[in-house]
Scaffold this motif. Structure first.
Motif, PDB file in Angstrom:
ATOM      1  N   ALA A  65       8.888   4.131   7.066  1.00 14.41           N
ATOM      2  CA  ALA A  65       7.871   3.729   6.093  1.00 14.41           C
ATOM      3  C   ALA A  65       6.617   3.200   6.793  1.00 14.41           C
ATOM      4  CB  ALA A  65       8.428   2.672   5.151  1.00 14.41           C
ATOM      5  N   MET A 252       7.703   1.576  -5.805  1.00 12.95           N
ATOM      6  CA  MET A 252       8.787   2.276  -6.511  1.00 12.95           C
ATOM      7  C   MET A 252      10.027   1.431  -6.398  1.00 12.95           C
ATOM      8  SD  MET A 252       8.263   6.338  -5.849  1.00 12.95           S
ATOM      9  CE  MET A 252       6.787   7.164  -6.501  1.00 12.95           C
ATOM     10  N   GLY A 279      -0.801   7.417  -3.391  1.00 13.22           N
ATOM     11  CA  GLY A 279      -0.200   6.208  -2.869  1.00 13.22           C
ATOM     12  C   GLY A 279      -1.236   5.382  -2.120  1.00 13.22           C
TER      13      GLY A 279
ATOM     14  N   ALA B 268       8.403   7.921  -2.482  1.00 16.28           N
ATOM     15  CA  ALA B 268       7.936   6.621  -1.980  1.00 16.28           C
ATOM     16  C   ALA B 268       7.059   6.798  -0.738  1.00 16.28           C
ATOM     17  CB  ALA B 268       9.111   5.693  -1.681  1.00 16.28           C
ATOM     18  N   HIS B 269       7.214   7.932  -0.052  1.00 12.28           N
ATOM     19  CA  HIS B 269       6.356   8.188   1.108  1.00 12.28           C
ATOM     20  C   HIS B 269       4.902   8.401   0.719  1.00 12.28           C
ATOM     21  CE1 HIS B 269       9.270   8.304   4.474  1.00 12.28           C
ATOM     22  NE2 HIS B 269      10.089   8.371   3.442  1.00 12.28           N
ATOM     23  N   LEU B 270       4.645   8.690  -0.560  1.00 14.31           N
ATOM     24  CA  LEU B 270       3.249   8.724  -1.014  1.00 14.31           C
ATOM     25  C   LEU B 270       2.590   7.381  -0.730  1.00 14.31           C
ATOM     26  CD1 LEU B 270       3.479  10.440  -4.547  1.00 14.31           C
ATOM     27  CD2 LEU B 270       2.784  11.492  -2.385  1.00 14.31           C
ATOM     28  N   PHE B 272       3.820   4.904   1.555  1.00 16.08           N
ATOM     29  CA  PHE B 272       3.848   4.535   2.976  1.00 16.08           C
ATOM     30  C   PHE B 272       2.737   5.255   3.746  1.00 16.08           C
ATOM     31  CE2 PHE B 272       8.672   4.548   2.092  1.00 16.08           C
ATOM     32  CZ  PHE B 272       8.570   3.356   1.399  1.00 16.08           C
TER      33      PHE B 272
END
Lengths: 341, 341
Positions: A65, A252, A279, B268-270, B272
């Motif tokens: 991450a 998330m 993001g 969730a990598h969007l 990070f």
């Protein structure tokens, strides 16, 4: 040289699944309250520590991450408000109040980088873990910079009573948007409607068909979805976005404790609705911090923006406070009080 | 008034799952080659019809994608190149060549809106179903407008030898990017490397661990992923994106035939990686069409951009051509020849 007790919250080992209080332990170590010779760091007395969802991500060995990781056997790291006891850095002096990345212990030795000096003390100091700190900047950057809101937009916020969500809703109202929030209890839903000015709110745990719920609240669709949770909520949102909608992806939280994350199946709607899903990480936006303070401080003082904190007294209650985030025990921003100055 | 045979490809009924040839039927109807009195439409002789992945989405009753739907019992609609036999619209006259939305039949009566007049005929006319038509504009808008490429970027393209992908790869090379493509056969992989100038290419069907494959090709990560397929490929890409990467979402062909779409788990990598993932539809970019032609025509004429078509002769072979898209039978842009002028 004064040697004093330094109570610490230590991570026992890397965590998989939901974190438990027993993943941490409280220890009394000893610290010499003196900056090492030649150090350019800061010796801090920690006052308030911030419980933030992202901290779970640092409890795993996997650092993909890019946020780093806590180290087993050492105190957790996190945002906090602290008083400078001794400074090796020219920008700080003894007695200064600061906020930024510190450690879960009574006294910390930390680099001055990543610290902000607290200039305004006519507001509660704990606010610098929340509305005036990282979560405040997160809401500000995510909503205004990533979300590109305009008057009349339909805005949906998940985890809407949390440290960030409660502000996004209020920023949306200040912008002239229609805003609906979801949260996980009746108490939180009441807060959303009666305290934070959300137009509508619902308890997602009581909705059997999130798609239908969103259709009811947004018959014309959603322009901005401020994403804090992921998974099923995101899937239902994708079905209800409006053309050219925006999804700032802040967090998330539903996924952080799962060894196998849940799948999101409706991403083809990104195409059909021409949606921008983006993001962001608050640290990319700290250059706006001064501008943010100029925006938010008057609003706080005039009572036009409110902030709800959920306070845990004492460092020894830190593990329970942090762990509680992931089952939604906190009502508002969760703060641990280490010392009242 | 001349009455002639009008062969048509009719959708029998709405489709679920993978489309089959038998979901369509070929019928001979009769058409009077005369514009109805007072009509402002165009009477067309169709020359080339375009097989495009999005057409599957129009075969379902569910119109939530906002693209409309084919109507059972009537010909499919789609992009094509046609000759104007009679015009009720001031902008067109008999003999004009046009491209745009027509129907899967020999002769069509269609609105003039959504048609483009073909001004340049020193290139193959069929190109207006591909490089000079909707797929060309899709590659151009998706890569340059949504992807925000810059020299030196690492670019990954899925369905890379398809109507759009083969162009994205070449546009990326022209921009000074490093570009890798994935496709579903050795023949296509060879095309990518030897014809379209991709730096590297792989057959995704032969890769057991897409994450590892992408890590090998992109040790420093991916700046732009041009998304055509969705699902497992997207999940592996998310693990390999670079900070501030962009994902223009053009299509998700792997999902169009599934009654239950597959889940994407690594979103969730969007956060990070601070990724911008943005769906787009070419119709939002047609105001750039003239600019696009000025860009692409010289490149075609100088041989700096090439285009591979996969031609099916005869409208009766249309259903097989279209259905073949979803199992990757086409090598390059799939075109159905209805008539050679």
């Amino acid at each position: 040289m004064a040697q004093v007790r330094n109570k610490q919250v230590i991570l026992r080992d890397y965590v998989s699944g939901f974190p438990k209080e027993s993943d941490m332990k409280i220890v009394d170590s000893i610290i010499t309250l003196k900056l090492p010779q030649g150090s350019n760091e800061l010796l801090l007395k920690n006052l308030y520590l911030s419980c933030d969802p992202y901290m779970r991500i640092l409890m795993t060995k996997d650092t993909s991450a890019g946020l780093g990781a806590h180290t087993p056997g050492f105190p957790l790291t996190g945002c906090g408000v602290s008083k400078v006891l001794e400074s090796g850095h020219q920008d700080y002096k003894k007695g200064d109040l600061v906020w930024g990345i510190t450690k879960w212990e009574e006294y910390s030795l930390v680099p001055a980088t990543g610290m902000f000096k607290i200039e305004h003390t006519d507001v509660p100091l704990s606010y610098y873990t929340g509305i005036l700190g990282m979560p405040g900047m997160t809401a500000y950057a995510g909503f205004f910079e990533v979300g590109s809101p305009k008057k009349g937009d339909n805005v949906f916020v998940s985890a809407a009573s949390g440290a960030v969500g409660q502000l996004v809703g209020q920023f949306a109202k200040l912008t002239g948007c229609y805003v609906v929030g979801s949260a996980g209890s009746k108490e939180k839903v009441d807060l959303l409607k009666n305290k934070f000015g959300y137009d509508e709110a619902f308890n997602y745990k009581e909705e059997l068909d999130l798609n239908a719920t969103l259709k009811r609240h947004f018959p014309e669709g959603i322009d901005i979805y401020f994403e804090n949770v992921g998974s099923k909520t995101l899937d239902a949102v994708l079905l209800n976005m409006r053309l050219h909608g925006r999804i700032p992806v802040c967090g998330m939280i539903s996924q952080y404790n799962l060894t196998q994350p849940e799948g999101v199946t409706n991403l083809a709607h990104l195409i059909f609705k021409r949606i921008r899903m983006e993001g962001f990480v608050v640290s990319d936006y700290y250059h706006l911090y001064t501008k943010f303070l100029e925006f938010i401080l008057p609003l706080i003082k005039e009572g036009k923006v409110v902030y709800v904190e959920d306070i845990a007294e004492g460092l020894e209650n830190g593990p329970a406070a942090l762990v509680g985030l992931y089952s939604g025990h906190n009502v508002g921003k969760k703060v641990v009080v280490v010392a009242h100055e």
